[in-house]
Design an enzyme around this catalytic site. Sequence first.
Site, PDB file in Angstrom:
ATOM      1  CB  CYS A 224      -1.212   6.118  -2.671  1.00 23.70           C
ATOM      2  SG  CYS A 224      -2.500   6.692  -3.142  1.00 23.70           S
TER       3      CYS A 224
ATOM      4  CB  CYS B 195      -9.890  -8.076  -5.642  1.00 23.18           C
ATOM      5  SG  CYS B 195     -10.390  -8.604  -5.081  1.00 23.18           S
TER       6      CYS B 195
END
Length: 493
Positions: A451, A297
């Site tokens: 990233c 998540c």
Amino acid sequence: MTSAIKIVVPTPLRQYTEGLESIEIEAGSVGEALRQLITRYEPLRNHLYSEDGRLRDFVNVYLNEEDIRYLEREETDVKEGDEIRIIPSIAGGSPPRPPRPPPSATQTSAAELSLEEVRRYSRHLIMPEVGMEGQKKLKSARVLIVGAGGLGSPASLYLAAAGVGTLGLVDFDVVEYSNLQRQILHGTKDVGRSKLDSARERLQDINPEIEIETHDARLGSDNALGILGGYDIIVDGTDNFPTRYLVNDACVLLGRPNVYGSIFRFEGQVSIFDARSGPCYRCLYQEPPPPGLVPSCAEGGVLGVLPGIVGALQANEAIKLILGAGDSLVGRLLLVDALRIRFRELKLRKDPDCPICGIEPTITELIDYEAFCGIREAAMEQQNRATGIPHLTVNEVKKKLDRGDPFRIIDVREPHEWDICHIEGAELIPLGDLPASLNTLDSAEELVIHCRSGSRSAYAVELLRQAGFAKVYNMAGGILAWSDDIDPSLPKY
Ligand code: ZN
């Protein structure tokens, strides 16, 4: 003979199908359809099949509502309008519960309801399915909730309010700001506090009549049987694969029902795994996906209300188990699609070859779940990579920028992450698009890849090096490190 059928692609794999949720294919069998799928979307091959051409264990394939493992596997014929559904594991009718163990004198009186309690539970007491008898069963019940987070919040709030006499909670985390979007047990004032303290205060405020038992521990092979063994029903609200397998195995060994829920973005799964009367989690997924394949998540995100829906369903199932009422989710997997607001149900069957609840179990005690899930190997691999993969610190990248060195910064996150924050001058090429974008990059140029935290970009650097790019560097720590050390105005997420 071929028929027009549809393959439904789950959210985590859509990055490999150009975002398509379903794909129309002409095929004669399930296997043929899947082979066409991976030919059309080559990067999917690796996710669905192992090197020896077997469907991977952490991927289940359903034809309409049947698991193809129990049909004639991939050679199953398809007919016009059939739907093939890929159900990967995500970080995600039983007999009535026997009455609680020996009703000693004190327990009997504990199960009597006070005047206060009669008033509190009056809307239950007037229902024939609950009534005085049911409410006493709830009062005598002991339910353990693993994790006081997204799923544990609604589950524990409703179980406390419903009058489950003893609620156990296992957690070791503190409340963070980013939890508040969905973990409704905790408030803004609780940020920085232990989740257990915050949970106890909130639950006791909702219902002072019940006992709250807190277990301030990371659940592991050393303590799981001891902690879980003290309860009748386990509600699994964990968010990682090692704990999921641990909870499953401990429940099988102890003979306890495991009320399972899992969530990812807009999609949820709910079931009850009770190996005494149905399948367990390992019957569904023998093995976890390798680390990093299925985003957590924290990486993939989750709609805040989704754990509310799934956790409330878990509370509903736990209450029904206690009451012995209705049809339970044993042997059924409920899929919740909050975006389309569709509920689907798949049949689950006990796998006779299941390593823990099958005919000849190979797992007879708790194992090392971190190793089983490849977490340790992954950490070592990352370390190897850290030494093997050329990288630059954020400060080094900043200096290069300030000096005006010729190089390109490639951001391999997703477009919606770019919208949250990005580094001035960087270019966005999401990781999934990178293989197709190699021709837009020049191997003579110097490339710095980043990233969010540095792991997707490490993968990208490896991919580029294999494609012949020599001057390519990973920006260690990603944009989170950039926010920490270079530009604190960038929000961290
Ligand atoms: Zn099993």
